[in-house]
Design a protein around this motif. Structure first.
Motif, PDB file in Angstrom:
ATOM      1  N   UNK A  84       0.845  -1.196   0.000  1.00  0.00           N
ATOM      2  CA  UNK A  84       0.000   0.000   0.000  1.00  0.00           C
ATOM      3  C   UNK A  84       0.868   1.228   0.000  1.00  0.00           C
ATOM      4  N   UNK A  85       0.287   2.371   0.357  1.00  0.00           N
ATOM      5  CA  UNK A  85       1.008   3.633   0.309  1.00  0.00           C
ATOM      6  C   UNK A  85       0.953   4.309   1.642  1.00  0.00           C
ATOM      7  N   UNK A  86       2.036   5.013   2.017  1.00  0.00           N
ATOM      8  CA  UNK A  86       2.059   5.804   3.239  1.00  0.00           C
ATOM      9  C   UNK A  86       1.664   7.235   2.949  1.00  0.00           C
ATOM     10  N   UNK A  87       1.041   7.474   1.812  1.00  0.00           N
ATOM     11  CA  UNK A  87       0.739   8.831   1.392  1.00  0.00           C
ATOM     12  C   UNK A  87      -0.533   9.384   2.003  1.00  0.00           C
ATOM     13  N   UNK A  88      -1.067   8.729   3.022  1.00  0.00           N
ATOM     14  CA  UNK A  88      -2.216   9.261   3.738  1.00  0.00           C
ATOM     15  C   UNK A  88      -3.476   9.359   2.912  1.00  0.00           C
ATOM     16  N   UNK A  89      -3.687   8.391   2.015  1.00  0.00           N
ATOM     17  CA  UNK A  89      -4.910   8.405   1.224  1.00  0.00           C
ATOM     18  C   UNK A  89      -4.756   9.068  -0.120  1.00  0.00           C
ATOM     19  N   UNK A  90      -3.535   9.477  -0.478  1.00  0.00           N
ATOM     20  CA  UNK A  90      -3.350  10.151  -1.756  1.00  0.00           C
ATOM     21  C   UNK A  90      -3.371   9.196  -2.932  1.00  0.00           C
ATOM     22  N   UNK A  91      -3.111   7.917  -2.682  1.00  0.00           N
ATOM     23  CA  UNK A  91      -2.853   7.008  -3.784  1.00  0.00           C
ATOM     24  C   UNK A  91      -1.352   6.926  -3.983  1.00  0.00           C
ATOM     25  N   UNK A  92      -0.891   6.223  -4.983  1.00  0.00           N
ATOM     26  CA  UNK A  92       0.535   6.047  -5.214  1.00  0.00           C
ATOM     27  C   UNK A  92       1.012   6.939  -6.332  1.00  0.00           C
ATOM     28  N   UNK A 209      -8.698   5.785  -0.305  1.00  0.00           N
ATOM     29  CA  UNK A 209      -8.185   6.286   0.965  1.00  0.00           C
ATOM     30  C   UNK A 209      -9.251   6.814   1.900  1.00  0.00           C
ATOM     31  N   UNK A 210     -10.518   6.658   1.496  1.00  0.00           N
ATOM     32  CA  UNK A 210     -11.592   7.205   2.303  1.00  0.00           C
ATOM     33  C   UNK A 210     -11.651   8.716   2.281  1.00  0.00           C
ATOM     34  N   UNK A 211     -10.873   9.350   1.363  1.00  0.00           N
ATOM     35  CA  UNK A 211     -10.785  10.815   1.356  1.00  0.00           C
ATOM     36  C   UNK A 211     -11.051  11.437  -0.007  1.00  0.00           C
ATOM     37  N   UNK A 212     -11.221  10.612  -1.035  1.00  0.00           N
ATOM     38  CA  UNK A 212     -11.441  11.131  -2.386  1.00  0.00           C
ATOM     39  C   UNK A 212     -12.841  10.763  -2.865  1.00  0.00           C
ATOM     40  N   UNK A 273      -1.694  -0.003  14.370  1.00  0.00           N
ATOM     41  CA  UNK A 273      -1.107   0.765  13.271  1.00  0.00           C
ATOM     42  C   UNK A 273      -1.641   0.213  11.968  1.00  0.00           C
ATOM     43  N   UNK A 274      -1.790   1.097  10.971  1.00  0.00           N
ATOM     44  CA  UNK A 274      -2.347   0.714   9.677  1.00  0.00           C
ATOM     45  C   UNK A 274      -1.292   0.912   8.591  1.00  0.00           C
ATOM     46  N   UNK A 275      -0.976  -0.158   7.876  1.00  0.00           N
ATOM     47  CA  UNK A 275      -0.007  -0.068   6.779  1.00  0.00           C
ATOM     48  C   UNK A 275      -0.685  -0.098   5.417  1.00  0.00           C
ATOM     49  N   UNK A 305     -14.353  -2.369  16.901  1.00  0.00           N
ATOM     50  CA  UNK A 305     -14.307  -1.379  15.827  1.00  0.00           C
ATOM     51  C   UNK A 305     -13.123  -0.461  16.075  1.00  0.00           C
ATOM     52  N   UNK A 306     -12.324  -0.218  15.047  1.00  0.00           N
ATOM     53  CA  UNK A 306     -11.166   0.664  15.175  1.00  0.00           C
ATOM     54  C   UNK A 306     -11.310   1.830  14.207  1.00  0.00           C
ATOM     55  N   UNK A 307     -10.645   2.907  14.514  1.00  0.00           N
ATOM     56  CA  UNK A 307     -10.704   4.107  13.676  1.00  0.00           C
ATOM     57  C   UNK A 307      -9.423   4.237  12.867  1.00  0.00           C
ATOM     58  N   UNK A 308      -9.566   4.331  11.548  1.00  0.00           N
ATOM     59  CA  UNK A 308      -8.421   4.455  10.657  1.00  0.00           C
ATOM     60  C   UNK A 308      -7.862   5.878  10.686  1.00  0.00           C
ATOM     61  N   UNK A 309      -6.659   6.097  10.151  1.00  0.00           N
ATOM     62  CA  UNK A 309      -6.067   7.438  10.152  1.00  0.00           C
ATOM     63  C   UNK A 309      -6.911   8.486   9.455  1.00  0.00           C
ATOM     64  N   UNK A 310      -7.754   8.066   8.479  1.00  0.00           N
ATOM     65  CA  UNK A 310      -8.588   9.033   7.768  1.00  0.00           C
ATOM     66  C   UNK A 310      -9.911   9.294   8.488  1.00  0.00           C
ATOM     67  N   UNK A 311     -10.087   8.683   9.664  1.00  0.00           N
ATOM     68  CA  UNK A 311     -11.279   8.925  10.452  1.00  0.00           C
ATOM     69  C   UNK A 311     -12.400   7.930  10.223  1.00  0.00           C
ATOM     70  N   UNK A 312     -12.276   7.047   9.228  1.00  0.00           N
ATOM     71  CA  UNK A 312     -13.313   6.057   8.980  1.00  0.00           C
ATOM     72  C   UNK A 312     -13.146   4.886   9.949  1.00  0.00           C
TER      73      UNK A 312
END
Length: 361
Positions: A84-92, A209-212, A273-275, A305-312
């Protein structure tokens, strides 16, 4: 040299020899061993404090071996089914390699079309879907997508964009980017294309990424603007959690639609942690939280239930986030099992399943 001097010299030599022995045994300068004995206790305190990262699951105390390992870094981001990507939901950033020639062209006359599961979405003059990013702002307009993000999500130039076919001219605007270029805005939101949309009408960027999100005609999110219209396959919520018997893998967990659930070895359950982020989420979809009343065959204490870095929010089993695989096309498929040695089905105890399915499975 008299006898007393010889004795003192021998004792000094013995001390030096013992000191060298201690250095090898410790792997550290002599004298540090006392401090070393303190560290495990301090580390234990830190571990206890981190135990609440998954709602204090009692099972966390029993984890051993590879069930509690730190997430790897993102050096392999965006490669196929792997990290996956560490770009915080940006895609690769690699997504830009397959971009269409129109990816950075002027938008021309904007249009509105109906997209399956999304309702009305805005496209450019050539039919390419336009998107917005949750980490941007509309009041005031500001873009927070630069560098690798902008390679995967090319900003749409403000120049040459006009309103037509259901888009109000008064909703169009522009924002100055950090590189000095002017980007189109709709309803205040900066406008982008997605590099993986290879043909007009593609909506591969929806939900990444749950953001787009694809743009609605007023600048809102297309799916939300559709008034809760039915979502596409990738967004379908899981109705429950149960156990399925697989001929090779044994008892494995499936969601309410019968899809096999997997966990990612590069994630970490404790601390959480989410990779799998960014382009990883194009292939591996976070399982939706479930109603406990619809859980069958799994101990209640394991289901959280856990919360992902993007809030979902995402379903977790024994504190491990779980996913379904887009390569599984029907209930019972386990095509994701063992992918790149990091994706594994989950059994009814929350443990990863390491068995391999037969080619015919």
């Amino acid at each position: 040299m008299d006898t007393s001097e010889q004795k003192a010299s021998q004792e000094a030599a013995q001390d030096r020899q013992q000191d060298r022995h201690d250095r090898c045994a410790d792997g550290a300068p002599h004298g540090t061993r006392r401090r070393r004995t303190v560290l495990p206790a301090a580390a234990a305190v830190a571990v206890i404090l981190l135990a609440g990262a998954c709602g204090g699951s009692p099972a966390a105390k029993e984890r051993t071996g590879d069930d509690v390992r730190p997430a790897a870094n993102g050096s392999g981001a965006g490669k196929g089914y792997g990290y996956g990507s560490d770009a915080g939901g940006y895609g690769s950033s690699g997504a830009a390699k397959g971009a269409s020639p129109a990816a950075e062209a002027q938008a021309g006359a904007l249009a509105v079309r109906d997209a399956t599961g999304l309702g009305q979405v805005v496209t450019d003059a050539k039919g390419f879907t336009l998107y917005r990013f949750d980490k941007d702002t509309a009041k005031p307009p500001a873009s927070h997508c630069d560098g690798d993000c902008a390679a995967a999500w090319p900003p749409v130039p403000a120049e040459g964009a006009t309103a037509s076919g259901g888009v109000k001219a008064s909703d169009l605007g522009q924002v100055m980017r950090s590189d000095g270029t002017r980007q189109l805005t709709l309803g205040g939101w900066p406008v982008y294309r997605y590099a993986k949309d290879a043909a007009p009408g593609d909506t591969k960027g929806q939900g990444v990424g749950g953001t787009w999100n694809a743009l609605a005609p007023d600048g809102g999110k297309a799916a939300a603007a559709a008034g809760g219209a039915a979502k596409g396959k990738d967004e379908a919520p899981a109705a429950g959690l149960s156990v399925s018997e697989h001929p090779q893998l044994g008892r494995i967990l499936v969601d309410g639609q019968g899809r096999t659930l997997y966990r990612f070895a590069k994630d970490s359950a404790w601390p959480m942690r989410f990779a799998c982020t960014g382009s990883c989420l194009d292939t591996w979809k976070p399982a939706k939280p479930v109603d406990r009343a619809k859980v069958r065959g799994v101990a209640e204490k394991l289901v959280t239930t856990v919360t992902r870095p993007d809030g979902t929010e995402q379903l977790a089993v024994d504190c491990w986030p779980v996913y379904w695989f887009t390569g599984d096309t029907k209930p019972g498929d386990v095509n994701g099992q063992g992918k790149q040695g990091v994706w594994f089905a989950v059994d009814d105890k929350g443990r990863k399943v390491t068995a391999s399915p037969s080619p015919a499975a």
